[in-house]
Design a protein around this motif. Sequence first.
Motif, mmCIF file in Angstrom:
data_model
loop_
_atom_site.group_PDB
_atom_site.id
_atom_site.type_symbol
_atom_site.label_atom_id
_atom_site.label_comp_id
_atom_site.label_asym_id
_atom_site.label_seq_id
_atom_site.Cartn_x
_atom_site.Cartn_y
_atom_site.Cartn_z
ATOM 1 N N ASP A 1 0.808 -1.215 0.000
ATOM 2 C CA ASP A 1 0.000 0.000 0.000
ATOM 3 C C ASP A 1 0.845 1.270 0.000
ATOM 4 N N ARG B 1 1.393 3.451 -5.335
ATOM 5 C CA ARG B 1 0.176 3.743 -6.076
ATOM 6 C C ARG B 1 0.425 3.514 -7.561
ATOM 7 N N ARG C 1 2.141 -4.829 -8.728
ATOM 8 C CA ARG C 1 3.165 -3.994 -8.083
ATOM 9 C C ARG C 1 4.459 -4.767 -7.864
ATOM 10 N N VAL D 1 3.776 6.511 -2.306
ATOM 11 C CA VAL D 1 2.871 7.413 -1.606
ATOM 12 C C VAL D 1 3.683 8.546 -1.003
#
Length: 384
Positions: free
Chosen positions: A46, A49, A317, A378
């Motif tokens: 997470d 992005r 990812r 991020v």
Amino acid sequence: MDPNPIQTLADLERIALARVDKVTREYWVHGAGENITVRENASAFDRYRLRPRVLKDVSTIDMTTSVLPSTDASPALVANLPIGIAPSGWHKMAHVDGEAGTAAAAKAVGSVMGVSMGTIVGEAPRECCSPEAVRDAGGESVAFFQLYMFNDRILMADVLRRVEKAGYRAVLLTVDTPYVGKRISEIRNRPQLPNFLTTINFGTLLGTNHGPDEKEEKKKRIGSLHIDNSLVWEEIIPWLRATTSMQIWLKGISTAEDAALAVAHGADGIVVSNHGGRQLDLCVPTLDALPEIVAAVKGKVPVHLDGGVRRGEDVFRALALGADFVWVGRPALWGLAYDGQRGVELMLTILREELKLCMGLTGCASIKDISPACLRLVGSTAKL
């Protein structure tokens, strides 16, 4: 009632864990220490992005992936998607189909499966499926056999000969387990764990003497077995190379230094792994370890990754950060607990369709189009 209750792996996890007993649930969910690495393996994704690209021809999405490189003796192994089922033990805790059901699901979807050494340690049918039965169920999809090295090299050679004869093409030497991690839930639940989780039984492999002393000989050898924690680079890979013609992969690499040593000592491939957080708590999440390992390997051998993959976007990812292939472990058990072979097929199908959508919306028509430029950290304003 919702006619399609399973839309994500999170749905599958929630329903599957509600169906199993407390001991099984905690055995699957928990890892070492305070489970920090278990959680961070998943949350590491997470921090990245996605950067959608538009007006690309994505009318066809090609997810085919080379899993095993070709050798003089065998062609490359290609999967329909860059996602495989990582080795984990005792699938019959989830469903009577066991590892054979998992293997059949991998075959049906065009994936691959790594088979745990746990498939040979039990004798009762309820405990495990044999390596031969798993291979029969999955065919060419069952190519990797995960190996713990015990101190009895005669036994280890017997194991390698057995699985090579069964058709396995690569041995996954697990290198992150010279000692077993402190798994608190297993310590607390030990009196309730099935015998095959607490006692390794190599009786079906030990000894060729059929005389009156056979049982005593086997008992002595079994009693002296333990994980060999004296393994070193200079000895173990040459020993494996001299003992088997299967490819030799190392599972449990998490630093650039060890990745470079693996290449220098002739490993055929690397799996970036921290044992699903079950060995050393507070270690680096596998996704965070991946870039330095890819840089150290310099494309000389394939680099795979496991740990924390829960979405097709997670697969994307990992591929963008340099992984050649991605493995999932716990989700296969959730699928089995939900609906046997069909549940594992459902799990793989969800990941495949999520990955396909992610590729299409980021303008990637094939796996080779996925790169670090597809991601942004991020909090950063620049692509990777």
